[in-house]
Design a protein around this motif. Sequence first.
Motif, PDB file in Angstrom:
ATOM      1  N   HIS A 245     -77.751  98.390 -26.604  1.00 55.13           N
ATOM      2  CA  HIS A 245     -77.366  97.371 -25.631  1.00 55.13           C
ATOM      3  C   HIS A 245     -78.126  97.611 -24.335  1.00 55.13           C
ATOM      4  CE1 HIS A 245     -74.329  95.485 -22.753  1.00 55.13           C
ATOM      5  NE2 HIS A 245     -74.729  94.500 -23.515  1.00 55.13           N
ATOM      6  N   ASP A 246     -78.719  96.562 -23.801  1.00 53.09           N
ATOM      7  CA  ASP A 246     -79.507  96.668 -22.574  1.00 53.09           C
ATOM      8  C   ASP A 246     -78.569  96.731 -21.374  1.00 53.09           C
ATOM      9  OD1 ASP A 246     -81.232  96.403 -20.394  1.00 53.09           O
ATOM     10  OD2 ASP A 246     -82.595  95.031 -21.446  1.00 53.09           O
ATOM     11  N   LYS A 247     -78.218  97.926 -20.970  1.00 56.04           N
ATOM     12  CA  LYS A 247     -77.253  98.116 -19.892  1.00 56.04           C
ATOM     13  C   LYS A 247     -77.786  97.631 -18.542  1.00 56.04           C
ATOM     14  CE  LYS A 247     -74.056  99.927 -22.456  1.00 56.04           C
ATOM     15  NZ  LYS A 247     -72.845  99.134 -22.771  1.00 56.04           N
ATOM     16  N   LYS A 248     -79.086  97.760 -18.355  1.00 59.00           N
ATOM     17  CA  LYS A 248     -79.677  97.320 -17.085  1.00 59.00           C
ATOM     18  C   LYS A 248     -79.546  95.812 -16.926  1.00 59.00           C
ATOM     19  CE  LYS A 248     -83.959  97.439 -14.388  1.00 59.00           C
ATOM     20  NZ  LYS A 248     -85.382  97.903 -14.352  1.00 59.00           N
ATOM     21  N   GLN A 249     -79.909  95.063 -17.980  1.00 61.78           N
ATOM     22  CA  GLN A 249     -79.788  93.611 -17.923  1.00 61.78           C
ATOM     23  C   GLN A 249     -78.324  93.181 -17.821  1.00 61.78           C
ATOM     24  OE1 GLN A 249     -81.854  90.870 -17.755  1.00 61.78           O
ATOM     25  NE2 GLN A 249     -83.500  92.318 -17.307  1.00 61.78           N
ATOM     26  N   ALA A 250     -77.441  93.914 -18.484  1.00 62.99           N
ATOM     27  CA  ALA A 250     -76.017  93.583 -18.428  1.00 62.99           C
ATOM     28  C   ALA A 250     -75.491  93.714 -16.995  1.00 62.99           C
ATOM     29  CB  ALA A 250     -75.231  94.490 -19.364  1.00 62.99           C
ATOM     30  N   ASN A 262     -80.971  89.245  -8.533  1.00 63.11           N
ATOM     31  CA  ASN A 262     -82.007  90.268  -8.455  1.00 63.11           C
ATOM     32  C   ASN A 262     -83.261  89.729  -9.134  1.00 63.11           C
ATOM     33  OD1 ASN A 262     -83.628  92.661  -9.349  1.00 63.11           O
ATOM     34  ND2 ASN A 262     -81.954  93.781  -8.365  1.00 63.11           N
ATOM     35  N   ALA A 263     -84.412  90.007  -8.561  1.00 62.14           N
ATOM     36  CA  ALA A 263     -85.664  89.490  -9.102  1.00 62.14           C
ATOM     37  C   ALA A 263     -85.943  89.997 -10.516  1.00 62.14           C
ATOM     38  CB  ALA A 263     -86.823  89.864  -8.174  1.00 62.14           C
ATOM     39  N   ASP A 264     -85.368  91.114 -10.877  1.00 62.45           N
ATOM     40  CA  ASP A 264     -85.589  91.674 -12.219  1.00 62.45           C
ATOM     41  C   ASP A 264     -84.715  91.016 -13.285  1.00 62.45           C
ATOM     42  OD1 ASP A 264     -87.463  93.479 -11.289  1.00 62.45           O
ATOM     43  OD2 ASP A 264     -85.950  95.026 -10.866  1.00 62.45           O
ATOM     44  N   TYR A 265     -83.751  90.194 -12.863  1.00 60.05           N
ATOM     45  CA  TYR A 265     -82.842  89.604 -13.833  1.00 60.05           C
ATOM     46  C   TYR A 265     -83.487  88.410 -14.528  1.00 60.05           C
ATOM     47  CZ  TYR A 265     -78.898  87.111 -15.855  1.00 60.05           C
ATOM     48  OH  TYR A 265     -78.064  86.452 -16.722  1.00 60.05           O
ATOM     49  N   ASN A 266     -83.434  88.428 -15.841  1.00 60.40           N
ATOM     50  CA  ASN A 266     -83.950  87.326 -16.652  1.00 60.40           C
ATOM     51  C   ASN A 266     -82.804  86.782 -17.498  1.00 60.40           C
ATOM     52  OD1 ASN A 266     -85.207  85.566 -18.393  1.00 60.40           O
ATOM     53  ND2 ASN A 266     -86.610  87.069 -19.290  1.00 60.40           N
ATOM     54  N   ASP A 271     -79.626  90.662 -24.988  1.00 62.00           N
ATOM     55  CA  ASP A 271     -78.679  91.682 -24.550  1.00 62.00           C
ATOM     56  C   ASP A 271     -78.709  92.920 -25.425  1.00 62.00           C
ATOM     57  OD1 ASP A 271     -77.423  90.054 -22.463  1.00 62.00           O
ATOM     58  OD2 ASP A 271     -76.687  88.850 -24.143  1.00 62.00           O
ATOM     59  N   MET A 272     -79.149  92.759 -26.666  1.00 63.97           N
ATOM     60  CA  MET A 272     -79.092  93.863 -27.614  1.00 63.97           C
ATOM     61  C   MET A 272     -80.262  93.812 -28.578  1.00 63.97           C
ATOM     62  SD  MET A 272     -76.123  94.831 -30.431  1.00 63.97           S
ATOM     63  CE  MET A 272     -75.000  95.529 -29.234  1.00 63.97           C
ATOM     64  N   VAL A 273     -80.647  94.997 -29.042  1.00 64.06           N
ATOM     65  CA  VAL A 273     -81.585  95.107 -30.163  1.00 64.06           C
ATOM     66  C   VAL A 273     -80.810  95.694 -31.336  1.00 64.06           C
ATOM     67  CG1 VAL A 273     -83.665  96.210 -31.061  1.00 64.06           C
ATOM     68  CG2 VAL A 273     -83.608  95.387 -28.693  1.00 64.06           C
ATOM     69  N   PHE A 274     -80.871  95.000 -32.466  1.00 66.36           N
ATOM     70  CA  PHE A 274     -80.270  95.489 -33.705  1.00 66.36           C
ATOM     71  C   PHE A 274     -81.422  95.862 -34.628  1.00 66.36           C
ATOM     72  CE2 PHE A 274     -78.891  95.097 -38.050  1.00 66.36           C
ATOM     73  CZ  PHE A 274     -77.613  95.609 -38.062  1.00 66.36           C
ATOM     74  N   LYS A 275     -81.425  97.119 -35.062  1.00 64.39           N
ATOM     75  CA  LYS A 275     -82.567  97.619 -35.818  1.00 64.39           C
ATOM     76  C   LYS A 275     -82.145  98.152 -37.185  1.00 64.39           C
ATOM     77  CE  LYS A 275     -86.378 100.970 -35.431  1.00 64.39           C
ATOM     78  NZ  LYS A 275     -86.960 102.044 -34.578  1.00 64.39           N
TER      79      LYS A 275
END
Length: 323
Positions: A245-250, A262-266, A271-275
């Motif tokens: 889970h991308d905690k930074k984006q969350a 925030n300029a870094d927010y997209n 939100d997550m990578v499932f591998k």
Amino acid sequence: MNDFVAVPNFKNIDIHEELADAELGDIVTPDALVGRLLERRSTMAEGIKLPFEKLAKTDFLMHKGSLNLIGGYTGHFKSTISSQIGLRALRTGYRVGIASLELFAEDVLEQYCEIALTQPRPNEEYVTAFSEWAKEKLFIYDRMDAITPEEAVQMVIALSKYCGCDLIVLDALMMMGVCGDTVVEQQFTQTLAAVAKRFQVTILLVHHVRKPSGFDGEEKMPGKYDFIGSSHLANIAASIMLVWHDKKQAELRAQAELGEFNADYNPNQHDMVFKVAKNRYGRYEGGIALWQHENCRGFTSDRDRKITPFSLHQMTGKIKAVV
């Protein structure tokens, strides 16, 4: 103390030569395997699919008689994804048993209902209807504490033999009294694999990966050998799935919802990578992007964050369930 460890005695070639004929019964020629190969090929074409559209066109399945491993860092929605897998299995005709030893049984039901309706805290009418629909399909182990490995094995056998479960979710390995002793851990997971094979049930084992170290910390996607404990876990499992889970984006998304941009927010960033890190019986390995639904904890491979809810009408059979 482990009573099962024995020192192997395989150095005396002369003795083994004398006994070698005992092994002839297990040696076959290819022509004797053709029928078994075709039957096996048919069996491997069937299995439990995952609830993400991007995996639908791959050959990744959780097969009958297999032990499957799913893991990630603490707080990265391992249990949520496992519940989604279980719910999808229910809706496609499988019986599901779940032992969530870190949640009360009623919280497990709450999680299933929330993901099914795609709304938080579904009302009593919906919970009652879902429970009635699932009463012969979903079986919940009503304990929330650590259990012994013997109890865990007996519970799995009870769910498969007496409840007829096709899929059993064990959440999590650290609650089953084997972590800290790699030999016992290896023997326990080997036993689970043997139980899965004997009773032809699919087992999904939830486990934690090691706390990340170094500069990247949790920003680094874990690998199949990052599970806490023995590396034998990765070798024993038929398939390995990892969630990140991308905690930074969350965090940036939460700030944006409060009006702090925030300029870094997209907002379109997943939100997550499932591998899928291991797929013993298929070719597909790789990762897919998932987005969390706006109103519930569930995830979807639809960037619009949409999950089709499981309605009251669908549960009563008036409308065919969409899966």
